[in-house]
Design an enzyme around this catalytic site. Structure first.
Site: not given
Length: 558
Positions: A89, A117
């Site tokens: 992300g 992430y």
């Protein structure tokens, strides 16, 4: 922070559609659907290519769904996945508004795999820490593996794809570090007792040398899943979904004759038959001979109603003098809906508009449907909002599929090869392959040049198919076409000076339109195409070859 820093924010919570895929070399196998016990939930943290994770899972014949990253543990429990994958992300996990995972999800006993992430958010959620080092990693990196179930069958030193500037500093209690790079001490960690495995790098991208093996290790060895989710299952599921949504109402289909809308037509015909009307809007911007081919195929091979809307003159007036590509797309998209609304008024009981929107369209238009929001690269004609007064509900059964998945689905639906493997073609047609204003003269030049390009490269691909037995062999072209720039150049024909237009040849190798490389065509083939265009197309005196990959370029020029 993950690799896609331009893909920020969230919008809505929409569950991903079921999907599956096989490669050209793998036969379809008929097995009973087992989605209840073999479901993989992919948490989307907003990475622009996060859907590729679900795609890689489907490549291995395991059913997957995209879910928003803020799904609760109770919702996950109800969904009953056999495994969870946490995507990358764009956010920094230490930011105040950074997306989080419900901590109770880690207590469900479901095996978890996290990337980028997903690696960092696992660390901070379970008591570790993430910091911002002085040096980030972007691109290929040399990974040093010290053990771990995820790396079974892979070498101690291997190349992986990194894209981050945050990194895990302290691992949570019970975790061990199993891989590192010279820049990132915690490139992978695991807690086998809790069945949690995370990596800072991206196994889902092809640049990670043994990424596919890591996915296999997770899905089959760690989770104990079976590769039994197939296109046969998917056809039944999508047909039932289509039929259930439509009920007794009527549907109109935006039929272009391309692969995507043709697959929707076949699916709709299978699901609701004569309840669907295929509406073909001829905007005059199609390839040479294409309107006639579309009408011939869809009036003879599909048990649906077919309406041919001749809108050539209306589009010509609207596009006269327009040079900006986004304005062209908006004009074509708006008029597209106007044409459909006019037809719909003449039909009784039309509630739904079906379209062949596929996932790359969604991403490039910045219209994410899985909880994230990608940057707008270019507008797509079938994603522009309805004009005022239009009240159709949309049916987009392919909106979570990549192009090669759509082709595989078409084959499973019984579509002939000449439709399934047809050239991708943008909805705005030749308007975005003519740089600058569209005119009858330019259209004629481009149609004739493009016909030569397609004829020669169709034959080239067919020769490769006959030699290799593979429809998409290593050197075959995935998409190829001509572009007409808004310039003229000096040439010599015979003993006379010419001042005419160049033709740009674009030919790429790809499988999903998300990335593409320019096709390494034989020189004699390029020479033949060039000679034919200059000799046979009035108004063209030069041919250039575009050798730019995507990214940084897009496949289309506008």
């Amino acid at each position: 922070m993950g690799e896609y820093a331009n893909a920020k924010g969230k919008r809505g919570r929409v569950r991903g559609r079921r999907s599956a895929i096989r490669t050209e070399k793998e036969p379809l196998v008929s097995t009973a659907s087992s989605t209840t016990s073999q479901k993989v939930a992919v948490f989307d943290f907003g990475a622009q290519y996060g859907q590729l994770i679900a795609r890689r899972v489907r490549d291995l014949h395991v059913y997957s769904e995209i879910v928003p990253c803020d799904i609760t543990a109770d919702e996950v429990r109800e969904m009953a996945p056999a495994a969870i994958i946490l995507s990358g992300g764009p956010a920094s996990v230490n930011a105040e508004d950074a997306p989080r995972v419900d901590p109770a999800i880690y207590e469900l006993g479901v095996p978890i795999l996290g990337f980028c992430y997903g690696h960092q958010v696992t660390s901070v959620t379970l008591g570790g820490s993430v910091y911002h080092p002085e040096v980030g990693e972007y691109g290929p990196a040399e990974l040093h593996v010290s053990g771990g179930a995820l790396f079974k069958g892979t070498p101690a030193d291997q190349t992986v794809w990194m894209s981050h500037f945050d990194a895990v500093k302290d691992v949570p209690s019970g975790f061990s570090v199993v891989a590192s790079t010279d820049v990132c001490p915690v490139a992978a960690m695991e807690c086998p007792e809790r069945k949690i495995y995370t990596t800072q790098f991206h196994p889902e991208v092809k640049h990670t040398q043994f990424g596919n093996q890591m996915l296999k290790n997770f899905l089959f060895d760690i989770c104990g899943l079976e590769p039994n989710w197939t296109m046969d299952n998917l056809v039944e599921t999508l047909t039932a979904d289509f039929r259930e949504k439509v009920g007794s109402d009527r549907v109109i289909l935006a039929l272009s004759g391309g692969v995507d809308s043709s697959v929707v037509a076949a699916l709709g015909a299978r699901a609701v038959g004569k309840q669907m009307t295929c509406v073909f809007v001829n905007h005059g911007l199609l390839r040479k001979g294409e309107p006639e081919q579309v009408e011939d195929v869809f009036t003879k091979q599909f048990d649906v109603d077919f309406i041919h809307v001749h809108a050539e003159e209306r589009y010509a007036k609207l596009l006269d003098g327009v040079t900006d590509p986004e304005q062209k797309r908006r004009i074509i998209g708006t008029q597209f809906w106007e044409e459909f609304f006019t037809v719909a008024q003449q039909l009784d009981g039309v509630k739904y508009l079906a379209q062949g929107t596929i996932y790359p369209d969604i991403i490039e238009s910045g219209a994410r449907k899985t909880g994230g929001k990608a940057a707008t690269i270019k507008s797509h004609h079938n994603l522009i909002p309805f004009p005022e007064g239009v009240h159709f509900d949309l049916i987009e059964p392919l909106d979570h599929f990549f192009k090669d998945e759509v082709r595989a689905l078409g084959t499973a639906l019984g579509l002939p090869d000449h439709i399934v493997h047809r050239q991708p073609f943008p909805g705005p047609g030749l308007a975005i392959r003519i740089i600058g204003a569209v005119s009858p003269e330019k259209l004629e030049i481009l149609k004739n040049a493009d016909a030569i390009v397609r004829e020669e490269l169709d034959a080239y691909n067919q020769r490769l198919f006959e030699e290799t037995g593979e429809r998409n062999s290593e050197h075959s072209c995935w998409q190829y076409f001509a572009v007409l720039p808004d310039i003229k150049s000096v040439g010599v024909m015979g003993d006379e000076r010419t001042y005419q237009r160049p033709i740009i040849l674009r030919a790429v190798e790809s499988s999903d339109a998300m990335t593409a490389d320019w096709a390494k065509l034989p020189y004699d083939l390029l020479a033949k195409i060039s000679s034919r265009i200059v000799a046979e197309v009035p108004g063209a005196n030069r041919v250039c070859y575009d050798i730019t990959p995507k990214p940084p370029a897009t496949i289309e020029w506008e």
